[in-house]
Design an enzyme around this catalytic site. Structure first.
Site, PDB file in Angstrom:
ATOM      1  N   LYS A 132       0.830  -1.208   0.000  1.00 55.91           N
ATOM      2  CA  LYS A 132       0.000   0.000   0.000  1.00 55.91           C
ATOM      3  C   LYS A 132       0.869   1.266   0.000  1.00 55.91           C
ATOM      4  CE  LYS A 132      -2.696  -2.526  -0.658  1.00 55.91           C
ATOM      5  NZ  LYS A 132      -3.401  -2.592  -1.941  1.00 55.91           N
ATOM      6  N   ARG A 145       3.706  13.426 -14.942  1.00 57.11           N
ATOM      7  CA  ARG A 145       3.217  13.390 -16.331  1.00 57.11           C
ATOM      8  C   ARG A 145       2.211  14.511 -16.604  1.00 57.11           C
ATOM      9  NH1 ARG A 145       0.430   8.145 -16.576  1.00 57.11           N
ATOM     10  NH2 ARG A 145       0.217   8.497 -18.817  1.00 57.11           N
ATOM     11  N   LYS A 147      -0.707  15.057 -15.296  1.00 56.32           N
ATOM     12  CA  LYS A 147      -2.080  14.583 -15.349  1.00 56.32           C
ATOM     13  C   LYS A 147      -2.743  14.872 -13.997  1.00 56.32           C
ATOM     14  CE  LYS A 147      -1.401  11.032 -18.869  1.00 56.32           C
ATOM     15  NZ  LYS A 147      -2.288  11.658 -19.880  1.00 56.32           N
ATOM     16  N   HIS A 158      -8.367   7.222  -1.307  1.00 56.26           N
ATOM     17  CA  HIS A 158      -8.204   5.765  -1.385  1.00 56.26           C
ATOM     18  C   HIS A 158      -6.794   5.354  -0.985  1.00 56.26           C
ATOM     19  CE1 HIS A 158      -8.679   1.676  -2.802  1.00 56.26           C
ATOM     20  NE2 HIS A 158      -7.620   1.822  -3.575  1.00 56.26           N
ATOM     21  N   LYS A 212     -11.625  -2.193 -19.652  1.00 61.62           N
ATOM     22  CA  LYS A 212     -11.308  -1.222 -18.593  1.00 61.62           C
ATOM     23  C   LYS A 212     -12.490  -1.003 -17.650  1.00 61.62           C
ATOM     24  CE  LYS A 212      -9.938   3.573 -17.774  1.00 61.62           C
ATOM     25  NZ  LYS A 212      -9.629   4.893 -18.383  1.00 61.62           N
ATOM     26  N   THR A 216     -13.203  -1.434 -13.071  1.00 62.64           N
ATOM     27  CA  THR A 216     -13.900  -0.655 -12.047  1.00 62.64           C
ATOM     28  C   THR A 216     -15.052  -1.463 -11.465  1.00 62.64           C
ATOM     29  OG1 THR A 216     -13.365   1.380 -13.249  1.00 62.64           O
ATOM     30  CG2 THR A 216     -15.066   1.525 -11.560  1.00 62.64           C
ATOM     31  N   GLN A 219     -13.906  -3.850  -8.840  1.00 67.95           N
ATOM     32  CA  GLN A 219     -13.563  -3.125  -7.619  1.00 67.95           C
ATOM     33  C   GLN A 219     -14.824  -2.850  -6.798  1.00 67.95           C
ATOM     34  OE1 GLN A 219     -11.213  -0.048  -9.799  1.00 67.95           O
ATOM     35  NE2 GLN A 219      -9.693  -0.365  -8.213  1.00 67.95           N
TER      36      GLN A 219
END
Length: 274
Positions: A132, A145, A147, A158, A212, A216, A219
């Protein structure tokens, strides 16, 4: 506040202290491991992380071109895939550990026996905490980057929350019941970092990454399964620290809400606009 109010507050305070004393565990060996002997190293790591991704990093990158770190990301994502795969393998191929975990999915081991197997379980728990901490580099790469839009509240919360929760569990709870969530989480991270690795190969891979949205989705399924498991621990009166159980329930329900909102905004709204 009159004397009756003070009495009620004091009684509640004493009850909480009693619960904490009853539910928190210590172990001379485990509590001496790296990051476990004191909360300050973890605290310092998280403070540096937050300072960099929210202030220092964006300011540093403000007038710079995004860093070209494709090879670094490929190596990082590959190593994360392997590391999380190793965590899974460790659980299932260590002699006696799968049976030990299964036998204590409700009631933790308080017999004082099987110390070798118990030590193996806590060792893999420490590796999980370490994973983690390593996950924090996800956000660092976003910043380098340029972003910054990816550095959302959901993403940061999270990552920070997972480090704190996993640390607190190993340092103070030390319960075999956490294996359920840890195994599922490691499995999902194998898939997740494999996806990131493939995506980092370049635009030509995008046509192969149609799955993709399902990443999610699994999860979200993970959170639902964990909520059901925690409710089961409570319903069947399993010997799991109640304060930590209620914290975990509230935390995972919040995660579920945020991930459902993200899924809806990312996929459902996008599909309606097409």
């Amino acid at each position: 506040m009159d004397s009756n109010d003070y009495s009620v507050v004091n009684e509640a305070h004493q009850q909480i202290l009693h619960l904490l004393k009853k539910e928190l565990k210590s172990d001379k060996v485990i509590d001496s491991w790296v990051f476990m002997s004191s909360p300050w190293p973890i605290t310092l790591i998280l403070l540096i992380y937050l300072a960099f991704i929210l202030k220092i990093g964006p300011e540093f990158m403000k007038n710079r071109e995004p860093f070209s770190i494709k090879n670094v990301m490929l190596l990082y994502n590959l190593m994360q895939t392997i590391f999380n795969g190793y965590l899974l393998a460790y659980v299932f191929i260590t002699p006696g550990l799968p049976t030990y975990i299964w036998n204590h999915t409700c009631q933790p081991d308080q017999s004082g026996t099987k110390t070798h197997i118990k030590q193996e379980f806590h060792t893999i728990s420490w590796y999980f905490v370490l994973s983690k901490i390593v996950d924090l580099f996800d956000t660092v790469f976003f910043v380098l980057r340029k972003k910054q839009s990816h550095v959302s509240f959901l993403h940061v919360y999270h990552h920070v929350n997972m480090v704190i929760t996993c640390y607190v569990h190993l340092r103070f709870i030390k319960s075999e019941q956490a294996a359920f969530g840890g195994v599922i989480n490691s499995f999902i991270h194998v898939i997740m970092y494999l996806y990131y690795f493939l995506a980092a190969l370049g635009p030509h891979m995008q046509k192969h990454l149609w799955w993709k949205k399902y990443l999610t989705g699994i999860q979200i399924v993970q959170f639902i399964l964990n909520i059901i498991y925690l409710l089961g621990l409570y319903a069947f009166d399993c010997n799991y620290p109640k304060l930590f159980l209620f914290y975990m329930l509230a935390d995972i329900i919040l995660f579920l809400y945020m991930f459902l909102k993200f899924y809806n905004n990312t996929y459902n709204i996008k599909n309606k606009s097409q």
